[in-house]
Structure formats: structure tokens, C-alpha cells
Scaffold this active site. Structure first.
Site, PDB file in Angstrom:
ATOM      1  N   LYS A   1     -17.355  13.359  16.221  1.00 50.82           N
ATOM      2  CA  LYS A   1     -16.945  14.191  15.088  1.00 50.82           C
ATOM      3  C   LYS A   1     -17.801  15.449  15.039  1.00 50.82           C
ATOM      4  CE  LYS A   1     -15.056  10.503  12.223  1.00 50.82           C
ATOM      5  NZ  LYS A   1     -13.695  11.084  12.251  1.00 50.82           N
TER       6      LYS A   1
ATOM      7  N   ARG B   1      -0.132  -2.045  -6.455  1.00 52.78           N
ATOM      8  CA  ARG B   1      -0.523  -2.527  -7.788  1.00 52.78           C
ATOM      9  C   ARG B   1      -0.191  -1.531  -8.893  1.00 52.78           C
ATOM     10  NH1 ARG B   1      -6.695  -4.338  -7.068  1.00 52.78           N
ATOM     11  NH2 ARG B   1      -6.720  -2.301  -6.037  1.00 52.78           N
TER      12      ARG B   1
ATOM     13  N   HIS C   1      -8.716   2.931  20.190  1.00 52.14           N
ATOM     14  CA  HIS C   1      -8.002   4.078  20.756  1.00 52.14           C
ATOM     15  C   HIS C   1      -8.364   4.326  22.225  1.00 52.14           C
ATOM     16  CE1 HIS C   1      -6.504   4.775  16.852  1.00 52.14           C
ATOM     17  NE2 HIS C   1      -7.481   5.511  16.390  1.00 52.14           N
TER      18      HIS C   1
ATOM     19  N   ASP D   1     -14.857   2.507  15.421  1.00 50.22           N
ATOM     20  CA  ASP D   1     -13.747   3.264  14.861  1.00 50.22           C
ATOM     21  C   ASP D   1     -12.818   3.823  15.932  1.00 50.22           C
ATOM     22  OD1 ASP D   1     -12.461   4.472  12.508  1.00 50.22           O
ATOM     23  OD2 ASP D   1     -13.088   6.374  13.381  1.00 50.22           O
TER      24      ASP D   1
ATOM     25  N   GLY E   1       0.834  -1.195   0.000  1.00 50.46           N
ATOM     26  CA  GLY E   1       0.000   0.000   0.000  1.00 50.46           C
ATOM     27  C   GLY E   1       0.866   1.240   0.000  1.00 50.46           C
TER      28      GLY E   1
ATOM     29  N   LYS F   1      -5.361  -0.974  11.942  1.00 50.34           N
ATOM     30  CA  LYS F   1      -6.760  -1.219  12.233  1.00 50.34           C
ATOM     31  C   LYS F   1      -7.582  -0.948  10.963  1.00 50.34           C
ATOM     32  CE  LYS F   1      -8.448   3.254  13.952  1.00 50.34           C
ATOM     33  NZ  LYS F   1      -9.820   3.404  13.532  1.00 50.34           N
TER      34      LYS F   1
ATOM     35  N   ARG G   1       1.778   8.135   2.120  1.00 50.41           N
ATOM     36  CA  ARG G   1       2.232   9.457   1.677  1.00 50.41           C
ATOM     37  C   ARG G   1       2.144  10.503   2.788  1.00 50.41           C
ATOM     38  NH1 ARG G   1      -0.781  11.919  -1.336  1.00 50.41           N
ATOM     39  NH2 ARG G   1       0.742  13.278  -2.328  1.00 50.41           N
TER      40      ARG G   1
ATOM     41  N   ASP H   1      -1.463   1.033  16.819  1.00 50.07           N
ATOM     42  CA  ASP H   1      -2.435   2.061  17.191  1.00 50.07           C
ATOM     43  C   ASP H   1      -1.633   3.336  17.436  1.00 50.07           C
ATOM     44  OD1 ASP H   1      -4.186   3.830  18.431  1.00 50.07           O
ATOM     45  OD2 ASP H   1      -5.240   2.267  19.537  1.00 50.07           O
ATOM     46  N   HIS H   2      -1.748   4.296  16.531  1.00 53.80           N
ATOM     47  CA  HIS H   2      -0.848   5.447  16.599  1.00 53.80           C
ATOM     48  C   HIS H   2      -1.019   6.257  17.882  1.00 53.80           C
ATOM     49  CE1 HIS H   2      -4.458   7.428  14.914  1.00 53.80           C
ATOM     50  NE2 HIS H   2      -3.976   8.531  15.455  1.00 53.80           N
TER      51      HIS H   2
END
Length: 484
Positions: free
Chosen positions: A331, A51, A240, A235, A17, A148, A24, A177-178
């Protein structure tokens, strides 16, 4: 203060990936900063794998652009950036076909750490692991990093663990898990277990309650398709917030070592009590002030998925019996704000009089936006007029305490990837931890699905639905302010 950087062993890191958004934005800019700091040896290499039919030069150009966009001030160092890009290579591979795998196998070197970052959908973990072994790319000392979600329920988590276990031992698997890579989270363990001051107070005799908040200002935006099948519970809470809860509540491990730390975290999860219906509040942001609603962004006009959740949890052990743990995340809230707050009890007796005589000590561990720790203590307000008490923070903001506005503090991904190369699993989740977290989470989700529970609407830019406020108010407590 300049931190001492110790180089890691030479490595070959393959990022599956490698053309994706995470690679990135986070992975490769973080690796560049570690390279620039002197933590990567000159013969270490990074190989992108995806890919896309790119050659190595095209891939380097893609990553150069990504680092310049997301790498911060360090990306202006063109000489270091050019040297870092020289260590990059690229292989076009597909987990479902043979093409490209022999070339990747030929690139692997003996005598260096081999690590494989699975920055792909979980459905590809098994096929990738199979190909790594089929072509003898992974050896007995290789490490894999998986992102995750670690399943979407207990059954799928167990299936995922079984799949990985077919090809890798548990000590080779790094579930990242950042949040656990943040400087403040690690300092939480240092504060607890490195200071006599706090540990004697870290129990139900002195702590009134604990709040864990992870608030975001963004909506689901381009992730609506994924998020609508997930929601805030899957999520954020299951991973977290659960990990933060474990670190704040666990018993002192026998030593600072991966197995001992993760054993204690697992005990916390297994001690979590079932949560009654009236101790859960689910919310969904509405439209307002020119902002679309959750349902509009998710593309599902009938969605019952929560974008906000608040939970009152309890841990059934001697240390924490009777102490509520309030968890909330959402959120489109008022500010981007993540904090763990340990709220201590009132004094058993106060010698001061007046409406403002009683004040509480609060230890606040801030994860974002300004990482740091402060302890609220009570002092006399300066000036004449009698004994007027005020609360002031003893503040340790890392960007100030460490100098150079925190430039010596590595990003979470930087730290965790270097831990993979070192073979240090302390800040990564173990398979049984993941399964135990789902075992606690699944009944909550099943309960509101069986009730056809409809999330409460809340305004964008607020603190969430009013019912979440009542979760504390009815017990004489208040949420901490969500602030930038």
C-alpha cells in the site's frame, strides 16, 4: 465488437449484508449492469437482507443512490434503473434472532435458482447457514457465496470449512476472489491453453523468472482496525497473489471444468517450497509529504504489521524447478498497478554486437489499471546507423481491442455472480485449496513473529523498501517498473 449475452436461469438472490459497503459499491451496481445487458431474466429477483429496519421502498432508494454513485455511465439510463429496482425487495433479519426469517422463507419461490451471498463477517457464516436450513429457505440445489477472509490461519480455515460443511456440500459453496473474475486473468488461461505458441515455452527451459505485482496507492485508511490484525500477507498474498500464481504455474487441466482446474491449482500450492528468511522482505509505509504513517492510520504506534511484502518463492516440480517466482504487494506505493510478467531467458547466442545486443522477451499480463496483455519483442530501430535493436510491445489492450472503450467487458463481480447462478465453480476456490494456501503461509508468519521481525520503513509514493530491490538485484535481476 459486441459480446453475445446469454441470459441465465431465473433466480432469487438473497444478499446478506445487503445495506453494506460492498453491496452498494460492487454487488448491486454489477447486477444492474448485467440486468441492463439482458443477462437477467425478467422474473429474476434480488432480496437485500440486513439488520437495518427498512422497508422495500427505502431499500430501493438506498440502492438507487448507490448505483448512481458507483454504477458508471449505465446508471444514467433511468428507465432501466427503475425496471431493475422493481426487482428488489428487502427483509430485516438478524442471524441471532428469529424475527424476519419466516418472512424471508415466504418470499422464496420454487423452480428458480436460490443463491445466498454472505457479504458479512465470517463469524456470521455459521448462524446464517443454520437459519437458512432451520426455516427451509435453502434447498439441496441452493448456492452460497462467501467473501474473504477465509480464516486467518490454517486452524480457523479448517473450522470455517467444517461449519459450512454442516449445512452445504462443497459443490454448493462459492468462495469468491474478485481477482479471478478479471478479464485478463481468464485470458491468461486462454493464452496458455488455447495457443500452441506459448505452451511449449512455459517451463524452466525458456522462462528465467516470473514476477507478480499488486501495488496500491491507498493506505489502510478506514480499515486500520481490520488490517492491523491481518497485514499484507493475510490480506493479499494468501488469496489474491496465490491464485494468480496458481493460474500462471498450473499444468494444463484435462478439460476446462471446475474440478479439473482446481485440482491443478491445488497441486501448485502443495508444490510450493518453504521460504527461507532471506527471501522475505516486509515493509511498512512511513509518514511523508503530508501523508500519515501506517501506524498513525492503524491507530497502533507499536505495530509490526506489514503494509508491504515481497517474497521469492519456488515450485518443486519438473516444469518449474529452478525458476524463481517473485511476489510483491503493498500500500501507498508509486502507482496502482497489477501485473504478471513472464520473463523469458536470454538467447543462447546472439549474432549482434554492442552493449544493447541482448534483449529479453517478456509476456506482461496487466490486471489494472488498463487490462490487457502485451509481448515485448526485439526489432531493429528504424533509420540509418547500423543494426540498433529496440524492444517494442505487441499490445492487446482490451478497451481498444474490444471496442467502445471496454464497455462490453463485465466487471469481476458481475461475471462471478452470474457464474454462481449458472452453477460454474471454475473461478472459485475450493476448501482444500484454501487450507493448502494457509499451510504454506502459516510457517512464514510464525517465523517472523518468533523473530520479532520489524518491517522496513518506506516512503509513501515509492516502490517499497530498498531491501525488496535487493531480493532481485543480488541475483542479477530487476523488478518491473510500477507504473500507472
Amino acid at each position: 465488437m459486441v459480446s453475445r449475452v446469454i441470459p441465465v436461469e431465473p433466480f432469487d438472490l438473497v444478499i446478506f449484508g445487503g445495506t453494506g459497503d460492498l453491496a452498494r459499491r460492487k454487488i448491486l451496481p454489477g447486477l444492474f449492469r448485467r440486468f441492463r445487458a439482458g443477462q437477467m431474466t425478467p422474473d429474476s429477483r434480488i432480496i437485500g437482507a440486513a439488520r437495518a429496519p427498512l422497508d422495500a421502498d427505502a431499500y430501493r432508494e438506498m440502492i438507487r443512490q448507490g448505483i448512481e454513485e458507483f454504477g458508471g455511465p449505465e446508471s444514467k439510463d433511468s428507465e432501466s434503473l427503475a425496471a431493475f429496482l422493481d426487482r428488489l425487495d428487502y427483509v430485516s433479519v438478524d442471524a441471532t434472532v428469529e424475527e424476519g426469517w419466516p418472512r424471508l422463507a415466504a418470499l422464496m419461490r420454487d423452480g428458480v435458482v436460490r443463491a445466498f451471498y454472505f457479504s458479512v463477517a465470517p463469524s456470521l457464516f455459521g448462524p446464517l447457514a443454520e437459519k437458512l436450513h432451520e426455516h427451509a429457505i435453502a434447498d439441496v440445489d441452493s448456492r452460497i457465496v462467501v467473501e474473504k477472509p477465509f480464516g486467518r490461519d490454517l486452524e480457523s480455515a479448517r473450522a470455517l470449512n467444517r461449519t459450512l460443511a454442516e449445512y452445504f456440500r462443497e459443490e454448493q459453496i462459492y468462495r469468491i476472489d474478485h481477482y479471478l473474475g478479471k478479464e485478463t486473468v481468464q485470458n491468461l488461461m486462454a493464452v496458455r491453453f488455447g495457443n500452441l505458441l506459448f505452451e511449449p515455452l512455459w517451463n524452466n527451459h525458456y522462462v528465467d523468472h516470473i514476477q507478480i505485482t499488486v501495488a496500491e496507492t491507498v493506505g489502510v485508511e478506514g480499515r486500520g482496525g481490520y488490517y492491523d490484525k491481518s497485514g499484507a500477507m493475510r490480506d493479499m498474498v494468501q488469496n489474491h497473489l496465490m491464485q494468480l500464481l496458481c493460474l500462471i504455474a498450473m499444468e494444463p487441466p484435462s478439460r476446462f471444468e471446475a474440478g479439473a482446474v482446481r485440482d491443478e491449482k491445488l497441486k501448485v500450492i502443495r508444490a510450493l517450497q518453504p521460504v527461507p528468511v532471506h527471501h522475505i522482505v516486509r515493509g511498512q509505509y512511513d509518514a511523508g509529504d503530508g501523508h500519515p504513517s501506517y501506524r498513525e492510520e492503524a491507530g497502533n504506534p507499536r505495530s509490526f504489521t506489514e503494509s508491504f511484502i515481497a517474497i521469492r518463492a519456488e515450485i518443486a516440480n519438473w516444469r518449474w524447478a529452478g525458476v524463481p517466482f517473485y511476489l510483491r504487494t503493498g500500500k501507498k506505493l508509486k502507482a496502482r498497478h497489477s501485473e504478471i510478467a513472464v520473463v523469458f531467458k536470454d538467447l543462447p547466442h546472439t549474432i549482434f554486437e554492442g552493449d544493447h545486443a541482448r534483449h529479453r522477451n517478456i509476456l506482461s499480463i496487466r490486471l489494472q489499471p488498463n487490462e490487457g496483455i502485451d509481448l515485448t519483442v526485439t526489432i531493429k530501430e528504424p533509420g540509418p546507423g547500423g543494426m540498433r535493436l529496440i524492444d517494442v510491445p505487441l499490445d492487446m489492450t482490451f478497451s481498444e481491442a474490444l471496442g467502445q472503450e471496454g464497455q462490453d467487458v463485465p466487471d469481476a463481480y458481475e461475471r462471478l455472480i452470474m457464474d454462481v447462478i449458472r452453477g460454474n465453480q471454475t473461478l472459485f476456490m475450493r476448501g482444500d485449496e484454501v487450507e493448502a494456501a494457509w499451510a504454506w503461509t502459516d510457517p512464514l508468519i510464525a517465523g517472523w513473529e518468533a523473530r520479532n521481525d520489524v518491517p522496513k520503513l518506506y516512503d509513501p509514493g515509492s516502490t517499497g523498501p530498498d531491501d525488496a530491490l535487493m531480493l532481485l538485484h543480488r541475483e542479477g535481476r530487476r523488478w518491473r517498473e510500477i507504473k500507472a
